[in-house]
Each structure stands twice: as structure tokens, then as C-alpha cells.
Design a protein around this motif. Structure first.
Motif, PDB file in Angstrom:
ATOM      1  N   ASP A 125    -113.416 -57.727-107.053  1.00 13.01           N
ATOM      2  CA  ASP A 125    -112.228 -58.443-107.506  1.00 13.01           C
ATOM      3  C   ASP A 125    -111.016 -57.537-107.704  1.00 13.01           C
ATOM      4  OD1 ASP A 125    -113.698 -60.861-107.694  1.00 13.01           O
ATOM      5  OD2 ASP A 125    -114.497 -60.234-109.636  1.00 13.01           O
ATOM      6  N   LEU A 126    -111.213 -56.216-107.640  1.00  9.12           N
ATOM      7  CA  LEU A 126    -110.102 -55.292-107.864  1.00  9.12           C
ATOM      8  C   LEU A 126    -109.129 -55.331-106.693  1.00  9.12           C
ATOM      9  CD1 LEU A 126    -112.051 -52.261-109.388  1.00  9.12           C
ATOM     10  CD2 LEU A 126    -110.832 -54.083-110.587  1.00  9.12           C
ATOM     11  N   PRO A 127    -107.826 -55.307-106.970  1.00  7.69           N
ATOM     12  CA  PRO A 127    -106.803 -55.555-105.936  1.00  7.69           C
ATOM     13  C   PRO A 127    -106.448 -54.351-105.074  1.00  7.69           C
ATOM     14  CG  PRO A 127    -105.745 -55.241-108.048  1.00  7.69           C
ATOM     15  CD  PRO A 127    -107.232 -55.190-108.319  1.00  7.69           C
ATOM     16  N   TYR A 128    -107.432 -53.755-104.410  1.00  9.42           N
ATOM     17  CA  TYR A 128    -107.134 -52.665-103.492  1.00  9.42           C
ATOM     18  C   TYR A 128    -106.519 -53.228-102.210  1.00  9.42           C
ATOM     19  CZ  TYR A 128    -109.831 -49.410-106.372  1.00  9.42           C
ATOM     20  OH  TYR A 128    -110.283 -48.631-107.399  1.00  9.42           O
ATOM     21  N   ALA A 129    -105.532 -52.501-101.645  1.00 12.14           N
ATOM     22  CA  ALA A 129    -104.873 -52.949-100.415  1.00 12.14           C
ATOM     23  C   ALA A 129    -105.853 -52.951 -99.245  1.00 12.14           C
ATOM     24  CB  ALA A 129    -103.675 -52.058-100.108  1.00 12.14           C
ATOM     25  N   THR A 130    -106.718 -51.957 -99.207  1.00  9.69           N
ATOM     26  CA  THR A 130    -107.755 -51.886 -98.187  1.00  9.69           C
ATOM     27  C   THR A 130    -109.103 -51.723 -98.886  1.00  9.69           C
ATOM     28  OG1 THR A 130    -107.485 -49.480 -97.985  1.00  9.69           O
ATOM     29  CG2 THR A 130    -106.200 -50.876 -96.485  1.00  9.69           C
ATOM     30  N   ARG A 131    -110.165 -51.939 -98.154  1.00 10.86           N
ATOM     31  CA  ARG A 131    -111.498 -51.888 -98.736  1.00 10.86           C
ATOM     32  C   ARG A 131    -111.798 -50.493 -99.288  1.00 10.86           C
ATOM     33  NH1 ARG A 131    -116.731 -53.931 -98.533  1.00 10.86           N
ATOM     34  NH2 ARG A 131    -118.348 -52.334 -98.427  1.00 10.86           N
ATOM     35  N   VAL A 132    -112.290 -50.456-100.511  1.00 10.33           N
ATOM     36  CA  VAL A 132    -112.718 -49.220-101.156  1.00 10.33           C
ATOM     37  C   VAL A 132    -114.146 -49.433-101.642  1.00 10.33           C
ATOM     38  CG1 VAL A 132    -112.354 -47.610-103.064  1.00 10.33           C
ATOM     39  CG2 VAL A 132    -110.386 -48.618-101.877  1.00 10.33           C
TER      40      VAL A 132
END
Length: 300
Positions: free
Chosen positions: A5-12
Motif C-alpha cells: 500500500d506504500l506509494p512508491y512511484a515504481t515497484r520496491v
């Protein structure tokens, strides 16, 4: 929220701790209170804190309260009140006093930061009068645990893998970077800020400015070879974090550069780094550091 659910711009990818980690920290007040209850009333580890506090390996040589304190999951007042209850029910001794003493140091760091403001982030700190060099190659050896000095390397590898490092380790690696390598101490403070799970602005930067000898007090240079022999006598901590040295016997574990090429081959240590500084800087001169009492309050 969950990791996804964390709003990273790309997959982490969600980070995972290695099996070698001493402690699996879990966030939140519930986990913090469980640790407090365990360390005081369930295990009585607090009663031996003074004797174990300079350890580096395992979950219980220190309180490990610092991450929860840093994030506000656990308050100093709560710890104080619970220790007082423990002293009434169990024992009040040098160890219980010393944990409270560490909490007072934590408050002191905040007062120190409030008094000196942005000076704690400046190159010359509070005292001034020292030149520092910039050498990114040398800094990377320190940051990645490839200096060729086992105590430094083991601690830096633990930090990079787990986000934690013992109080004893923090003092040694900071002294090594600032006073032996002569590098800009702020690089070290910034590296700690990036990796420590218990990062706290006042504690981190005050400890680093002190390690660099910029607080107008005494300058404590730690002899990392002698400290290694004192606090990791059998090399268990070094072997735990440096697989290249896992089969090296005690007589070489703290000074692997003293092995011959044949001995390195015999013990599987050929891939371990050569010392980045001359080992002659760390000849055992009868003291682990130049002046001062034991360092205080880095990671509890």
C-alpha cells in the motif's frame, strides 16, 4: 498499511532481514511494550545490563529500546516508571541505575542540540580547528565493511544488513572514520542517518560530533584492534558477519594481515580485504583510546 500500500512511484521489493540479524524489530506500541516487559520482568536481563552492555552479538546484551523510542512507540517516562517498579519488586542495582543513566544521556543530547542548533551539522562542529579530507574510495571501503580491519567491517556489515549496530560498535567505527581515516565525519553521520532503524537526530549527530573531537571536550580515539581483542575475544562477532574469516583461528582473527599467504589459503581468507590503513597505527600501546571514559549512549 501493508508494504504493497506504500506509494512508491515504481515497484520496491519489501526488505527482508538476514537470518544473522540479532533482533527482528517490529514496529508499534504493542511490540515496544512487549520488549519492555520481557527485558525487565520476564527475563531479568536488566539486572545484568551493566555487565553485558558492551556486547555486540545477540538480542539481549542491551535493552534494544532505541528503535521504539526513536519512533515514539515507547516513551522515556514509561521506561522510567517500569524500571522503578522493577526496582521495588526485584532489585535496584548498578545495572538498573545505568539504564536510567542512559535515558538521561538521551535527554542531554536534545538539550545539546537545542543549545547549539545547526552547529551540530557543520564541518567544524562546536570546537572547530580541524581539517578533514574527502576520499570517496576510502569512504566506500568503510561504508561497505571492506577496510581490512575486522571489527570495523563486521559492524558496518551488520548496519547495512539490519539497520542496527551496538553502542560499542558505533563508537569504534566513528572513531575509525574520523580520527584514523581523517574523513569528513558528516559523511559517517549521514550514512548512519540513512541506515539506522533507531535513527534520532539529536543522538546521532551529537555522538558523531563528539567522535570527531569537536565538542570542546576530550578527544577519544579508539584503537580498533585492541577494542576487538577486548570485546570480541574469541572472534565470534567477527565470524558471524564476515564469512571470509569464519574459519580463521583466534590468533589471527583480530589481525588477519599477520597471516602468510599459505595460512590465508588454509583458512579460506584469501578474499578478505587488505588493510586500508597501516596496521602500525594500531599497535597495542596499553590503551584502547587516548584519554577519556567509556563512551555513552549511542545505541541501547
Amino acid at each position: 498499511p501493508e508494504w504493497k500500500d506504500l506509494p512508491y512511484a515504481t515497484r520496491v521489493d519489501e526488505p527482508t532481514l538476514p537470518e544473522t540479524a540479532a533482533t527482528q524489530f517490529e514496529g508499534g506500541e504493542e511490540a515496544a511494550l512487549h520488549r519492555l516487559q520481557y527485558y525487565l520482568f520476564e527475563s531479568n536481563h536488566i539486572a545484568k545490563y551493566f555487565e553485558t552492555r558492551n556486547g555486540m552479538l545477540g538480542p539481549d546484551y542491551s535493552t534494544k529500546f532505541a528503535p521504539w523510542l526513536a519512533f515514539g512507540c515507547l516513551s522515556p517516562r514509561k521506561i522510567f516508571e517500569q524500571i522503578r517498579e522493577y526496582e521495588k519488586e526485584q532489585v535496584a542495582n548498578k545495572s538498573t541505575y545505568w539504564v536510567l543513566f542512559e535515558l538521561m544521556w538521551r535527554d542531554f543530547f536534545r538539550f545539546f542540540a537545542a543549545k547549539h542548533g545547526n552547529q551540530i551539522f557543520k564541518l567544524h562542529g562546536i570546537a572547530g580547528g580541524r581539517d578533514w579530507k574527502s576520499d570517496m574510495q576510502l569512504f566506500q571501503l568503510w561504508a561497505e565493511g571492506r577496510t581490512g580491519f575486522p571489527l570495523v567491517d563486521a559492524n558496518m556489515r551488520e548496519l547495512r544488513a539490519t539497520g542496527f549496530m551496538s553502542n560499542r560498535g558505533r563508537q569504534n567505527v566513528a572513531s575509525f572514520l574520523a580520527l584514523d581515516m581523517g574523513l569528513d565525519w558528516r559523511q559517517g553521520a549521514d550514512w548512519f542517518e540513512s541506515f539506522l532503524v533507531d535513527y534520532d537526530v539529536a543522538s546521532n549527530w551529537r555522538n558523531w560530533i563528539h567522535a570527531a573531537g569537536l565538542t570542546t571536550g576530550r578527544v577519544n580515539r579508539f584503537n580498533v584492534v585492541r577494542q576487538s581483542k577486548m570485546y570480541d575475544k574469541d572472534g565470534a562477532y567477527i565470524r558471524h558477519w564476515i564469512p571470509e574469516l569464519r574459519n580463521v583461528p583466534v590468533r589471527f582473527i583480530h589481525e588477519p594481515w599477520t597471516m602468510s599467504p599459505d595460512e590465508k589459503a588454509t583458512f579460506g581468507a584469501e578474499s578478505y580485504s587488505e588493510p586500508c590503513l597501516s596496521p602500525s597505527k594500531f599497535r597495542d600501546d596499553g590503551g584502547g583510546r587516548k584519554g577519556g571514559k567509556k563512551g555513552r549512549g549511542r545505541g541501547r
